[in-house]
Scaffold this active site. Structure first.
Site, PDB file in Angstrom:
ATOM      1  N   SER A 232      46.596  36.225  31.636  1.00  0.00           N
ATOM      2  CA  SER A 232      46.566  36.412  33.084  1.00  0.00           C
ATOM      3  C   SER A 232      46.583  35.079  33.820  1.00  0.00           C
ATOM      4  O   SER A 232      45.737  34.214  33.576  1.00  0.00           O
ATOM      5  CB  SER A 232      45.312  37.189  33.475  1.00  0.00           C
ATOM      6  OG  SER A 232      45.156  37.128  34.870  1.00  0.00           O
TER       7      SER A 232
ATOM      8  N   HIS B  44      50.649  38.160  32.915  1.00  0.00           N
ATOM      9  CA  HIS B  44      49.953  39.153  33.747  1.00  0.00           C
ATOM     10  C   HIS B  44      49.656  38.544  35.120  1.00  0.00           C
ATOM     11  O   HIS B  44      49.118  37.445  35.219  1.00  0.00           O
ATOM     12  CB  HIS B  44      48.658  39.527  33.025  1.00  0.00           C
ATOM     13  CG  HIS B  44      47.859  40.635  33.622  1.00  0.00           C
ATOM     14  ND1 HIS B  44      48.076  41.959  33.329  1.00  0.00           N
ATOM     15  CD2 HIS B  44      46.811  40.611  34.486  1.00  0.00           C
ATOM     16  CE1 HIS B  44      47.191  42.705  33.978  1.00  0.00           C
ATOM     17  NE2 HIS B  44      46.404  41.909  34.696  1.00  0.00           N
TER      18      HIS B  44
ATOM     19  N   ASP C   9      47.733  39.245  38.715  1.00  0.00           N
ATOM     20  CA  ASP C   9      46.705  40.061  39.361  1.00  0.00           C
ATOM     21  C   ASP C   9      46.832  39.964  40.877  1.00  0.00           C
ATOM     22  O   ASP C   9      46.431  38.968  41.482  1.00  0.00           O
ATOM     23  CB  ASP C   9      45.322  39.583  38.924  1.00  0.00           C
ATOM     24  CG  ASP C   9      45.036  39.967  37.485  1.00  0.00           C
ATOM     25  OD1 ASP C   9      45.067  41.170  37.186  1.00  0.00           O
ATOM     26  OD2 ASP C   9      44.818  39.048  36.656  1.00  0.00           O
TER      27      ASP C   9
ATOM     28  N   MET D   5      45.615  41.075  44.414  1.00  0.00           N
ATOM     29  CA  MET D   5      44.416  41.641  45.064  1.00  0.00           C
ATOM     30  C   MET D   5      44.570  41.538  46.575  1.00  0.00           C
ATOM     31  O   MET D   5      45.045  40.527  47.085  1.00  0.00           O
ATOM     32  CB  MET D   5      43.167  40.872  44.634  1.00  0.00           C
ATOM     33  CG  MET D   5      42.962  40.805  43.133  1.00  0.00           C
ATOM     34  SD  MET D   5      41.388  40.066  42.728  1.00  0.00           S
ATOM     35  CE  MET D   5      41.580  39.838  40.939  1.00  0.00           C
TER      36      MET D   5
ATOM     37  N   HIS E 173      49.857  43.635  37.971  1.00  0.00           N
ATOM     38  CA  HIS E 173      48.698  44.536  38.109  1.00  0.00           C
ATOM     39  C   HIS E 173      48.296  44.567  39.586  1.00  0.00           C
ATOM     40  O   HIS E 173      47.756  43.598  40.107  1.00  0.00           O
ATOM     41  CB  HIS E 173      47.571  43.980  37.221  1.00  0.00           C
ATOM     42  CG  HIS E 173      46.292  44.742  37.287  1.00  0.00           C
ATOM     43  ND1 HIS E 173      45.102  44.247  36.778  1.00  0.00           N
ATOM     44  CD2 HIS E 173      46.003  45.972  37.786  1.00  0.00           C
ATOM     45  CE1 HIS E 173      44.141  45.133  36.964  1.00  0.00           C
ATOM     46  NE2 HIS E 173      44.648  46.178  37.586  1.00  0.00           N
TER      47      HIS E 173
ATOM     48  N   MET F  98      46.049  45.514  42.407  1.00  0.00           N
ATOM     49  CA  MET F  98      44.716  45.972  42.831  1.00  0.00           C
ATOM     50  C   MET F  98      44.752  46.028  44.351  1.00  0.00           C
ATOM     51  O   MET F  98      44.127  45.216  45.044  1.00  0.00           O
ATOM     52  CB  MET F  98      43.648  45.009  42.302  1.00  0.00           C
ATOM     53  CG  MET F  98      43.402  45.192  40.809  1.00  0.00           C
ATOM     54  SD  MET F  98      42.580  43.785  40.076  1.00  0.00           S
ATOM     55  CE  MET F  98      44.004  42.764  39.725  1.00  0.00           C
TER      56      MET F  98
ATOM     57  N   MET G 173      40.359  49.267  32.506  1.00  0.00           N
ATOM     58  CA  MET G 173      39.621  48.104  33.009  1.00  0.00           C
ATOM     59  C   MET G 173      38.307  48.014  32.236  1.00  0.00           C
ATOM     60  O   MET G 173      37.504  48.949  32.235  1.00  0.00           O
ATOM     61  CB  MET G 173      39.347  48.239  34.508  1.00  0.00           C
ATOM     62  CG  MET G 173      40.584  48.164  35.388  1.00  0.00           C
ATOM     63  SD  MET G 173      41.640  46.730  35.087  1.00  0.00           S
ATOM     64  CE  MET G 173      40.529  45.369  35.485  1.00  0.00           C
TER      65      MET G 173
ATOM     66  N   GLY H  70      38.502  42.631  40.218  1.00  0.00           N
ATOM     67  CA  GLY H  70      38.234  41.798  41.397  1.00  0.00           C
ATOM     68  C   GLY H  70      38.081  40.320  41.098  1.00  0.00           C
ATOM     69  O   GLY H  70      38.373  39.494  41.956  1.00  0.00           O
TER      70      GLY H  70
ATOM     71  N   GLY I 285      38.114  37.166  37.719  1.00  0.00           N
ATOM     72  CA  GLY I 285      38.201  36.788  36.314  1.00  0.00           C
ATOM     73  C   GLY I 285      36.811  36.357  35.842  1.00  0.00           C
ATOM     74  O   GLY I 285      35.886  36.192  36.654  1.00  0.00           O
TER      75      GLY I 285
ATOM     76  N   ASP J 148      41.702  45.200  30.020  1.00  0.00           N
ATOM     77  CA  ASP J 148      41.726  44.071  30.959  1.00  0.00           C
ATOM     78  C   ASP J 148      40.316  43.748  31.446  1.00  0.00           C
ATOM     79  O   ASP J 148      39.695  44.552  32.135  1.00  0.00           O
ATOM     80  CB  ASP J 148      42.629  44.446  32.147  1.00  0.00           C
ATOM     81  CG  ASP J 148      42.869  43.281  33.103  1.00  0.00           C
ATOM     82  OD1 ASP J 148      42.373  42.171  32.836  1.00  0.00           O
ATOM     83  OD2 ASP J 148      43.562  43.507  34.117  1.00  0.00           O
ATOM     84  N   GLY J 149      39.869  42.545  31.105  1.00  0.00           N
ATOM     85  CA  GLY J 149      38.597  42.049  31.607  1.00  0.00           C
ATOM     86  C   GLY J 149      37.611  41.706  30.504  1.00  0.00           C
ATOM     87  O   GLY J 149      37.220  42.568  29.723  1.00  0.00           O
ATOM     88  N   GLY J 150      37.269  40.425  30.424  1.00  0.00           N
ATOM     89  CA  GLY J 150      36.269  40.003  29.438  1.00  0.00           C
ATOM     90  C   GLY J 150      36.733  40.115  27.999  1.00  0.00           C
ATOM     91  O   GLY J 150      35.917  40.185  27.075  1.00  0.00           O
TER      92      GLY J 150
ATOM     93  N   GLY K 260      42.390  36.320  30.635  1.00  0.00           N
ATOM     94  CA  GLY K 260      42.471  35.220  31.584  1.00  0.00           C
ATOM     95  C   GLY K 260      41.664  34.039  31.088  1.00  0.00           C
ATOM     96  O   GLY K 260      42.191  33.082  30.520  1.00  0.00           O
TER      97      GLY K 260
HETATM   98  C1  DX5 Z   1      40.315  41.361  36.837  1.00  0.00           C
HETATM   99  C2  DX5 Z   1      41.765  41.157  36.524  1.00  0.00           C
HETATM  100  C3  DX5 Z   1      41.997  40.539  35.201  1.00  0.00           C
HETATM  101  C4  DX5 Z   1      41.477  39.146  35.037  1.00  0.00           C
HETATM  102  C5  DX5 Z   1      40.883  39.085  33.677  1.00  0.00           C
HETATM  103  O1  DX5 Z   1      40.159  42.023  38.026  1.00  0.00           O
HETATM  104  O2  DX5 Z   1      42.460  42.380  36.546  1.00  0.00           O
HETATM  105  O3  DX5 Z   1      43.357  40.608  34.780  1.00  0.00           O
HETATM  106  O4  DX5 Z   1      42.439  38.132  35.143  1.00  0.00           O
HETATM  107  O5  DX5 Z   1      40.229  37.901  33.537  1.00  0.00           O
HETATM  108  P1  DX5 Z   1      39.219  37.616  32.359  1.00  0.00           P
HETATM  109  O6  DX5 Z   1      40.000  37.666  31.079  1.00  0.00           O
HETATM  110  O7  DX5 Z   1      38.697  36.276  32.702  1.00  0.00           O
HETATM  111  O8  DX5 Z   1      38.146  38.679  32.401  1.00  0.00           O
HETATM  112 ZN    ZN Z   2      44.525  42.360  35.621  1.00  0.00          ZN
END
Ligand code: DX5
Ligand code: ZN
Length: 215
Positions: free
Chosen positions: A5, A30, A32, A34, A63, A65, A134, A139, A141, A172-174, A194
């Site tokens: 990401s 990827h 993001d 927002m 993606h 959001m 998710m 929201g 990273g 996606d996320g963590g 990310g």
């Molecule tokens: C979060 C995003 C993710 C984000 C993930 O809202 O959709 O794509 O970049 O970041 P990491 O890998 O740091 O959790």
């Molecule tokens: Zn994402």
């Protein structure tokens, strides 16, 4: 497969980050998007993607959001998105939005927040090219992975086997070294990363070592 990401990088060096993603051997990049409404933060719009498009042959995995994504699909397609994922919670017209994406010849993805169950998107699973689970609240990273979301990946994986639907499953996320093995074993196909990706000096050997850990 991996979808690093851009949010984990540095927007002042977005072109270099994109090149680093390609050089790592990743399959996707990827993006993001927002809007400050669906999620509190605002990141970037279609122009950012459009300006980066000529720099890369990677699959652009966008993606969204954003509220009412149906208003913006056409613009993101024009900007060069190859795959567009919309949130099930962001529109009253999920079937229509996914159809719009597919009719443009692009891959249509549906994302679900941690508090949204798989049953909520059951009616669209037959037309979705991908489902993005998710694994944090969208929201930002760099958040902590929510382990309870893995059950939904397993559920989507068994639903796919029973039904013969052919969507891919993303998380996606963590996502990173600590949980990727478990995620792949649970049915995840595409890991969005990310922070864990951009923290690595040698991104190519990082991805290869993750691949080896699940073989
Ligand atoms: C979060 C995003 C993710 C984000 C993930 O809202 O959709 O794509 O970049 O970041 P990491 O890998 O740091 O959790
Ligand atoms: Zn994402």
């Amino acid at each position: 497969m991996f979808s690093p990401s851009m949010l984990g990088g540095d927007f002042s060096r977005a072109g270099e980050d994109l090149e680093a993603i390609a050089a790592s051997g990743a399959d996707y990049a990827h993006f993001d998007v927002m809007d400050g409404q669906f999620v509190p933060e605002i990141t970037f719009g279609a122009k950012f993607i459009e300006d980066l498009r000529p720099l890369s042959d990677l699959v652009f995995d966008v993606h969204l959001m954003i509220e009412n994504p149906e208003r913006h699909i056409e613009r993101f397609i024009k900007a060069g998105a190859d795959k567009i994922t919309v949130h099930a919670e962001s529109t009253r017209h999920l079937w229509r939005v996914l159809s719009m994406i597919k009719e443009s010849g692009k891959d249509a993805g549906v994302a679900i927040n941690p508090a949204t169950s798989v049953s909520f998107i059951e009616p669209v699973l037959s037309i979705a090219d991908s489902v993005l689970v998710m694994t944090v609240n969208p929201g930002w990273g760099g958040q902590k992975f929510i382990p309870q979301t893995v059950e939904k990946i397993k559920e989507l994986d068994s639903r796919r086997a029973e039904s013969g639907f052919d969507y891919t499953i993303g998380a996606d996320g963590g996502v990173g070294r600590n949980n990727i093995q478990h995620l792949f074993q649970s049915g995840m196909d595409i890991a969005v990363m990310g922070t864990s990706f951009f923290n690595e000096e040698d991104k190519g050997s990082f991805l290869r070592s993750l691949e080896e850990s699940v073989e």
